[in-house]
Design an enzyme around this catalytic site. Structure first.
Site, PDB file in Angstrom:
ATOM      1  N   ASP A  47       0.847  -1.181  -0.049  1.00 41.52           N
ATOM      2  CA  ASP A  47       0.022   0.023  -0.146  1.00 41.52           C
ATOM      3  C   ASP A  47       0.934   1.169  -0.018  1.00 41.52           C
ATOM      4  OD1 ASP A  47      -2.843   0.502  -0.243  1.00 41.52           O
ATOM      5  OD2 ASP A  47      -2.790   1.771   1.674  1.00 41.52           O
ATOM      6  N   GLU A  87      -0.202  11.334   5.252  1.00 39.36           N
ATOM      7  CA  GLU A  87      -0.380   9.713   5.324  1.00 39.36           C
ATOM      8  C   GLU A  87       1.011   8.871   5.042  1.00 39.36           C
ATOM      9  OE1 GLU A  87      -4.020   8.192   3.839  1.00 39.36           O
ATOM     10  OE2 GLU A  87      -3.004   6.870   2.576  1.00 39.36           O
ATOM     11  N   GLU A 139     -11.346   5.951  -2.566  1.00 39.92           N
ATOM     12  CA  GLU A 139     -11.383   6.120  -0.961  1.00 39.92           C
ATOM     13  C   GLU A 139     -12.531   5.376  -0.279  1.00 39.92           C
ATOM     14  OE1 GLU A 139      -8.762   7.258  -0.211  1.00 39.92           O
ATOM     15  OE2 GLU A 139      -8.497   9.275  -0.535  1.00 39.92           O
ATOM     16  N   GLU A 209      -9.407  -3.532  -6.424  1.00 34.82           N
ATOM     17  CA  GLU A 209      -9.237  -3.253  -4.910  1.00 34.82           C
ATOM     18  C   GLU A 209      -9.402  -4.730  -4.371  1.00 34.82           C
ATOM     19  OE1 GLU A 209      -8.831  -1.020  -2.456  1.00 34.82           O
ATOM     20  OE2 GLU A 209      -8.740   0.781  -4.015  1.00 34.82           O
TER      21      GLU A 209
HETATM   22  C1  HMH Z   1      -5.271  -0.116  -2.718  1.00 34.72           C
HETATM   23  N1  HMH Z   1      -7.057   1.649  -2.360  1.00 34.72           N
HETATM   24  C2  HMH Z   1      -5.573   1.284  -2.082  1.00 34.72           C
HETATM   25  N2  HMH Z   1      -4.827   1.840  -1.053  1.00 34.72           N
HETATM   26  C3  HMH Z   1      -5.292   3.136  -0.401  1.00 34.72           C
HETATM   27  N3  HMH Z   1      -4.377   3.681   0.403  1.00 34.72           N
HETATM   28  C4  HMH Z   1      -6.834   3.451  -0.754  1.00 34.72           C
HETATM   29  C5  HMH Z   1      -7.265   2.816  -1.643  1.00 34.72           C
HETATM   30  C6  HMH Z   1      -7.188   4.741  -0.029  1.00 34.72           C
HETATM   31  O1  HMH Z   1      -6.555   5.767   0.190  1.00 34.72           O
END
Ligand code: HMH
Length: 220
Positions: A47, A87, A139, A209
């Site tokens: 991520d 973040e 999001e 996702e």
């Molecule tokens: C894969 N989808 C993914 N990572 C993230 N951080 C978000 C959405 C939302 O910010």
């Protein structure tokens, strides 16, 4: 209850896919407290890489906000961009705690595929309404997923609360709602072809996702 709009219609029409994306076994394992930390570390490694690419995508959305729209609209996107700066710092701090070396991470296939899709969306071929719908959906999946880990009765492990609260907070929920409002407003005056494109982008994001969560649980 929610009033009808393009975005709510699409969520209803893709209810199964949406549930698969927001109630994935990875998320369910956080919620019921059975998660293996190795899976969590896999997710975090991937991520961080995604978020670095996501920053560029969000910047591209900001550039596409029409100049004749209210200043607040651009400010919503700008707020998202500034939130991504903190973040990134959060990822570094958290990675340190979990003994993850972010600069040594190799992005996996599903991550690369998602980032390639973001790059497509960044181009001038993707108009603002489609781009802002994509931003909202990306999001929304995280917000809905992580909010479920804070519900009454959930057994989210203490060490994961920082993560879960980042995306599962009421504040982030409201932010996602403001993105949804921007998206619906932008969709008001678009062609049928553009509407179709925006809907397709939503579906594609849900699929990506799901594959993203899969990376955390499938890798050994
Ligand atoms: C894969 N989808 C993914 N990572 C993230 N951080 C978000 C959405 C939302 O910010």
């Amino acid at each position: 209850s929610e009033s009808r709009s393009f975005t709510t219609d699409w969520l209803h029409q893709n209810h199964e896919l949406y549930t698969a994306a927001t109630n994935h076994t990875f998320i369910a394992s956080i919620r019921d407290g059975t998660i293996d930390v190795i899976n969590f570390k896999h997710w975090m490694e991937q991520d961080y890489h995604f978020v670095r690419e996501f920053v560029r995508f969000v910047a591209s959305v900001l550039l596409k906000v029409p100049r004749d729209s209210p200043e607040q609209d651009a400010d919503v996107i700008l707020g998202g961009l500034t939130a991504l700066e903190s973040e990134i710092s959060w990822f570094r701090k958290e990675a340190n705690f979990w003994q993850i070396f972010l600069e040594k991470v190799t992005p996996l296939e599903s991550n690369k595929e998602y980032c390639e899709f973001l790059k497509e969306l960044e181009g001038t071929e993707t108009p603002y309404p489609v781009a802002v719908v994509a931003f909202w959906m990306i999001e929304l999946v995280y917000n809905a997923s992580f909010m479920s880990c804070l519900e009454e009765g959930s057994k989210t492990p203490f060490e994961l609360l920082s993560t879960v609260k980042r995306w599962g907070s009421l504040e982030f929920h409201q932010y996602v709602h403001s993105l949804q409002q921007l998206a619906d407003k932008a969709l008001e005056n678009v062609s049928e072809a553009e509407l179709k494109k925006a809907h397709e982008v939503c579906v594609r994001i849900l699929e990506l996702e799901i594959k993203f969560w899969d990376m955390a649980t499938i890798q050994t």
